[in-house]
Motif scaffolding. Sequence first.
Motif, PDB file in Angstrom:
ATOM      1  N   MET A 193      38.535  34.042  46.689  1.00 19.11           N
ATOM      2  CA  MET A 193      37.861  33.536  45.491  1.00 19.11           C
ATOM      3  C   MET A 193      37.652  32.030  45.599  1.00 19.11           C
ATOM      4  O   MET A 193      38.358  31.346  46.360  1.00 19.11           O
ATOM      5  CB  MET A 193      38.689  33.882  44.251  1.00 19.11           C
ATOM      6  N   PRO A 194      36.698  31.466  44.860  1.00 14.65           N
ATOM      7  CA  PRO A 194      36.461  30.013  44.910  1.00 14.65           C
ATOM      8  C   PRO A 194      37.724  29.215  44.600  1.00 14.65           C
ATOM      9  O   PRO A 194      37.983  28.196  45.244  1.00 14.65           O
ATOM     10  CB  PRO A 194      35.369  29.802  43.857  1.00 14.65           C
ATOM     11  N   ASP A 195      38.464  29.638  43.596  1.00 14.58           N
ATOM     12  CA  ASP A 195      39.770  29.055  43.304  1.00 14.58           C
ATOM     13  C   ASP A 195      40.821  30.002  43.868  1.00 14.58           C
ATOM     14  O   ASP A 195      40.995  31.109  43.359  1.00 14.58           O
ATOM     15  CB  ASP A 195      39.966  28.894  41.796  1.00 14.58           C
ATOM     16  N   PRO A 196      41.531  29.609  44.920  1.00 11.31           N
ATOM     17  CA  PRO A 196      42.482  30.539  45.552  1.00 11.31           C
ATOM     18  C   PRO A 196      43.734  30.811  44.728  1.00 11.31           C
ATOM     19  O   PRO A 196      44.522  31.678  45.088  1.00 11.31           O
ATOM     20  CB  PRO A 196      42.840  29.835  46.859  1.00 11.31           C
ATOM     21  N   LEU A 197      43.917  30.103  43.616  1.00 12.65           N
ATOM     22  CA  LEU A 197      45.063  30.317  42.741  1.00 12.65           C
ATOM     23  C   LEU A 197      44.578  30.500  41.300  1.00 12.65           C
ATOM     24  O   LEU A 197      44.903  29.712  40.406  1.00 12.65           O
ATOM     25  CB  LEU A 197      46.052  29.153  42.833  1.00 12.65           C
ATOM     26  N   PRO A 198      43.815  31.550  41.041  1.00 12.44           N
ATOM     27  CA  PRO A 198      43.267  31.748  39.694  1.00 12.44           C
ATOM     28  C   PRO A 198      44.314  32.318  38.742  1.00 12.44           C
ATOM     29  O   PRO A 198      45.367  32.810  39.161  1.00 12.44           O
ATOM     30  CB  PRO A 198      42.143  32.757  39.936  1.00 12.44           C
TER      31      PRO A 198
END
Length: 380
Positions: free
Chosen positions: A214-219
Amino acid sequence: MTSNGAQPNSLDDQPQDQPITTLLAVGTKKGLWLGTSIDRSNFTFTGPHFLMQEIPSIGIDTRGGKTRIMVGLRSEHWGPTVAHSDDFGATWQEPDHGAITFPADTAAALERVWQIQPDSADQPGVVWAGCEPISVWKSTDGGEHFELNRGLWDHPHRPEWGAGFGGAAAHTVLPSANDPGTIHVAMSTGGVYRSTDDGETWEARNKGITAYFMPDPLPEFGQCVHKIARDPNSSGTLYAQNHHGVYRTDDNADTWNSIADGLPTDFGFTILTHPSRSGTAWVVPIKADGERIPPEGQMAVHRTDDGGATWKRLADGLMEPDYNVVLRDAAAVDNAEPAGIYFGTRGGSVYASANEGEHFVEVLTHLPDVLCVRAAAVEL
């Protein structure tokens, strides 16, 4: 059908005149097999039950001194439902109109029952189910009829939950025996959600679990958590096998920390915890999401006895080489001492260990894809 292991193992403390009977249930793409054994190496099986029906989920309920076997069925002709047997598979019952039916206002239809989980002994009759489309259901009559959990179904995150490679699955439901009202659910994709009010409200609990795709690896949510398991003595300690990543939490899933150091790979599908001893867990590593085979083509189970600080490779008795994988629910631990470990592969082999993975015997072979394995000590 009888299987004979090459190296039988008996329960060390069990008197010979009082044998424990272990029930081993194996769900496949084309039916269900049920086996019994007093040494957890030599099993007598019946089956296939429900020939040509997919069995993605099994629940064994031994509360109250009785044994009820519940199976999630999926027929290409009749669709999915839950059936149960109170006589070890001699007869089966299912509701005329389906055990799990979406309310009309949801505009949804059941695709698959991914999980059947009896609650604790002080919640007799309560059984939980996790399904596709992503949803959680509760039964109060021993798994005969289920009601949709509206708190999770109406959650504002639901429109953004996705489907894993196998489908949109609420694949783990973990009620807590030590903390009444606390339930953890894991889904692919969506991650881990927790309720502390018996399912009325839910919050995403994925801090520390990565989603590298995902674009943010820690969503906040959206992780593809493959399976979670709870410590037997501390409701706040859980373990997770992620789509790349193995984790532990000690604060009821508020934060997760990696425990993958010492493993050959951090990818896999299943994770198990010991039925009575804290700190012990098992994983079955897979090379990677792009190469879904055991590392070097060598099947092995890995066990930690110190909460993930170190891991031990266990492969004695397993076939070499083996390029098959173990799916998320195709592994189980029984409630004996020492604990028995069981798993099945997509190649149709089922293995059993009566000593926590130190030695395995192949108890079934040449089955269809193994989707689900469950085991428990029972009274025949």
